[in-house]
Design an enzyme around this catalytic site. Sequence first.
Site, PDB file in Angstrom:
ATOM      1  N   LYS A 151       0.829  -1.210   0.000  1.00  0.00           N
ATOM      2  CA  LYS A 151       0.000   0.000   0.000  1.00  0.00           C
ATOM      3  C   LYS A 151       0.867   1.265   0.000  1.00  0.00           C
ATOM      4  O   LYS A 151       0.649   2.186  -0.789  1.00  0.00           O
ATOM      5  CB  LYS A 151      -0.931   0.016   1.233  1.00  0.00           C
TER       6      LYS A 151
ATOM      7  N   ARG B 109      -9.626   0.176   9.255  1.00  0.00           N
ATOM      8  CA  ARG B 109      -9.118  -1.161   9.526  1.00  0.00           C
ATOM      9  C   ARG B 109     -10.154  -2.041  10.214  1.00  0.00           C
ATOM     10  O   ARG B 109      -9.857  -3.193  10.544  1.00  0.00           O
ATOM     11  CB  ARG B 109      -7.891  -1.062  10.413  1.00  0.00           C
TER      12      ARG B 109
ATOM     13  N   ARG C 258      11.544  -5.562   4.897  1.00  0.00           N
ATOM     14  CA  ARG C 258      11.312  -4.112   4.720  1.00  0.00           C
ATOM     15  C   ARG C 258      12.316  -3.296   5.531  1.00  0.00           C
ATOM     16  O   ARG C 258      12.611  -3.605   6.678  1.00  0.00           O
ATOM     17  CB  ARG C 258       9.890  -3.772   5.157  1.00  0.00           C
TER      18      ARG C 258
ATOM     19  N   ARG D  98      11.507  -1.427  11.143  1.00  0.00           N
ATOM     20  CA  ARG D  98      10.463  -1.014  12.077  1.00  0.00           C
ATOM     21  C   ARG D  98      10.394  -1.980  13.247  1.00  0.00           C
ATOM     22  O   ARG D  98      10.571  -3.179  13.071  1.00  0.00           O
ATOM     23  CB  ARG D  98       9.104  -0.984  11.356  1.00  0.00           C
TER      24      ARG D  98
ATOM     25  N   ARG E  36      -0.249  -9.409  13.268  1.00  0.00           N
ATOM     26  CA  ARG E  36      -0.851  -8.381  12.399  1.00  0.00           C
ATOM     27  C   ARG E  36      -1.682  -9.011  11.282  1.00  0.00           C
ATOM     28  O   ARG E  36      -2.738  -8.493  10.912  1.00  0.00           O
ATOM     29  CB  ARG E  36       0.236  -7.476  11.830  1.00  0.00           C
TER      30      ARG E  36
HETATM   31  P1  ADP Z   1       2.250  -1.845   3.207  1.00  0.00           P
HETATM   32  O1  ADP Z   1       2.239  -0.342   3.181  1.00  0.00           O
HETATM   33  O2  ADP Z   1       1.053  -2.434   2.540  1.00  0.00           O
HETATM   34  O3  ADP Z   1       2.466  -2.405   4.574  1.00  0.00           O
HETATM   35  P2  ADP Z   1       4.824  -1.566   1.776  1.00  0.00           P
HETATM   36  O4  ADP Z   1       4.487  -0.748   0.593  1.00  0.00           O
HETATM   37  O5  ADP Z   1       5.563  -0.931   2.879  1.00  0.00           O
HETATM   38  O6  ADP Z   1       3.493  -2.327   2.328  1.00  0.00           O
HETATM   39  O7  ADP Z   1       5.655  -2.843   1.258  1.00  0.00           O
HETATM   40  C1  ADP Z   1       6.173  -3.839   2.132  1.00  0.00           C
HETATM   41  C2  ADP Z   1       7.576  -4.260   1.654  1.00  0.00           C
HETATM   42  O8  ADP Z   1       7.474  -4.934   0.403  1.00  0.00           O
HETATM   43  C3  ADP Z   1       8.541  -3.094   1.416  1.00  0.00           C
HETATM   44  O9  ADP Z   1       9.829  -3.492   1.804  1.00  0.00           O
HETATM   45  C4  ADP Z   1       8.461  -2.839  -0.098  1.00  0.00           C
HETATM   46  O10 ADP Z   1       9.690  -2.330  -0.610  1.00  0.00           O
HETATM   47  C5  ADP Z   1       8.163  -4.227  -0.641  1.00  0.00           C
HETATM   48  N1  ADP Z   1       7.216  -4.188  -1.783  1.00  0.00           N
HETATM   49  C6  ADP Z   1       6.147  -3.364  -1.928  1.00  0.00           C
HETATM   50  N2  ADP Z   1       5.484  -3.639  -3.073  1.00  0.00           N
HETATM   51  C7  ADP Z   1       6.141  -4.672  -3.656  1.00  0.00           C
HETATM   52  C8  ADP Z   1       5.928  -5.409  -4.865  1.00  0.00           C
HETATM   53  N3  ADP Z   1       4.889  -5.121  -5.679  1.00  0.00           N
HETATM   54  N4  ADP Z   1       6.797  -6.406  -5.170  1.00  0.00           N
HETATM   55  C9  ADP Z   1       7.821  -6.693  -4.330  1.00  0.00           C
HETATM   56  N5  ADP Z   1       8.083  -6.032  -3.179  1.00  0.00           N
HETATM   57  C10 ADP Z   1       7.247  -5.033  -2.833  1.00  0.00           C
HETATM   58  P1  ADP Z   2       1.239  -2.110   7.841  1.00  0.00           P
HETATM   59  O1  ADP Z   2       0.656  -1.610   6.576  1.00  0.00           O
HETATM   60  O2  ADP Z   2       2.578  -2.749   7.655  1.00  0.00           O
HETATM   61  O3  ADP Z   2       0.316  -2.957   8.636  1.00  0.00           O
HETATM   62  P2  ADP Z   2       0.798   0.440   9.222  1.00  0.00           P
HETATM   63  O4  ADP Z   2       1.866   1.446   9.263  1.00  0.00           O
HETATM   64  O5  ADP Z   2      -0.391   0.702   8.388  1.00  0.00           O
HETATM   65  O6  ADP Z   2       1.539  -0.917   8.827  1.00  0.00           O
HETATM   66  O7  ADP Z   2       0.273   0.153  10.701  1.00  0.00           O
HETATM   67  C1  ADP Z   2       1.154  -0.121  11.765  1.00  0.00           C
HETATM   68  C2  ADP Z   2       0.376  -0.291  13.061  1.00  0.00           C
HETATM   69  O8  ADP Z   2      -0.274   0.948  13.391  1.00  0.00           O
HETATM   70  C3  ADP Z   2      -0.751  -1.313  13.029  1.00  0.00           C
HETATM   71  O9  ADP Z   2      -0.280  -2.637  13.291  1.00  0.00           O
HETATM   72  C4  ADP Z   2      -1.670  -0.788  14.144  1.00  0.00           C
HETATM   73  O10 ADP Z   2      -1.149  -1.126  15.428  1.00  0.00           O
HETATM   74  C5  ADP Z   2      -1.543   0.724  13.980  1.00  0.00           C
HETATM   75  N1  ADP Z   2      -2.582   1.268  13.080  1.00  0.00           N
HETATM   76  C6  ADP Z   2      -2.384   1.857  11.869  1.00  0.00           C
HETATM   77  N2  ADP Z   2      -3.552   2.243  11.324  1.00  0.00           N
HETATM   78  C7  ADP Z   2      -4.521   1.894  12.214  1.00  0.00           C
HETATM   79  C8  ADP Z   2      -5.946   2.003  12.228  1.00  0.00           C
HETATM   80  N3  ADP Z   2      -6.620   2.550  11.188  1.00  0.00           N
HETATM   81  N4  ADP Z   2      -6.608   1.551  13.318  1.00  0.00           N
HETATM   82  C9  ADP Z   2      -5.958   1.005  14.358  1.00  0.00           C
HETATM   83  N5  ADP Z   2      -4.623   0.847  14.406  1.00  0.00           N
HETATM   84  C10 ADP Z   2      -3.898   1.281  13.334  1.00  0.00           C
END
Ligand code: ADP
Ligand code: ADP
Length: 216
Positions: A13, A90, A129, A162, A173
């Site tokens: 995302k 979420r 990541r 992270r 998660r």
């Molecule tokens: P999210 O915001 O949904 O948690 P991220 O965009 O941070 O996910 O992506 C998670 C990890 O996967 C990061 O290290 C990113 O560089 C990698 N990544 C994201 N999109 C892709 C993809 N389409 N193919 C391979 N690796 C990806």
């Molecule tokens: P990822 O896409 O890798 O799950 P985020 O950065 O979106 O990571 O979220 C990290 C953490 O922040 C989540 O595991 C949760 O604890 C908290 N969080 C983020 N967005 C929300 C939300 N909309 N509601 C509740 N908790 C949230």
Amino acid sequence: MNIILLGPPGAGKGTLSSKIIDRLNAVQIATGDIFRYNISNKTELGMKAKSYMDRGDLVPDELTIDLVWDAFDKVEDRDQRIVLFDGFPRNLDQAKALDMGMAERNTEISQVVYFDVDDEILIERITGRRVCEDCGSTFHIMNNKPQKEGICDKCGGKLIQRNDDNEQTVKNRIAVYNDFTSPLVEYYEKAGKLIKIDGAKTPEEVFNEFNDKLGK
Ligand code: ADP
Ligand code: ADP
Ligand code: ZN
């Protein structure tokens, strides 16, 4: 246009978000980034959110929903731009609060982009990541390497892992996503707003698929 990026942790995302921001007139509201900013600045909100995030649980709605409206109401030229919701809503209560607040503002969620990705891919993506501690740019130790190991391409900042990107927390998660967030797929499908994207493709292909399906 108000667009939700919906998908499990590690689906890509944030990566798609930054491409949309670079190439289209878009702005992002990422609740996880807002919480992390508050944690590093040791605000009251940050202190409250930290233990939930470290466990991989959802931060309670009463700490989450208001900050989304604060951010949304600060977006300049909101009607002329794409506003991306990354990581929000979420759960169903957040989705309903979002619909209600949008209606109060005479606007609505236009589309919901759902990332379809298998669990094994998610774990590999999240544990690999690395994020810039200064600007938040995201990299991956295999899929998206920085030019210089450990250093951000964009700003030269240090790349770190992270706190919650370890295998133990990731599993929680993903379970939390399956229990609370995945019902939103049906919620938005019923509303006729869901666009499904194959999140297993490369980031560039994901962007192209998004761009093709936008507005359709
Ligand atoms: P999210 O915001 O949904 O948690 P991220 O965009 O941070 O996910 O992506 C998670 C990890 O996967 C990061 O290290 C990113 O560089 C990698 N990544 C994201 N999109 C892709 C993809 N389409 N193919 C391979 N690796 C990806
Ligand atoms: P990822 O896409 O890798 O799950 P985020 O950065 O979106 O990571 O979220 C990290 C953490 O922040 C989540 O595991 C949760 O604890 C908290 N969080 C983020 N967005 C929300 C939300 N909309 N509601 C509740 N908790 C949230
Ligand atoms: Zn950086």
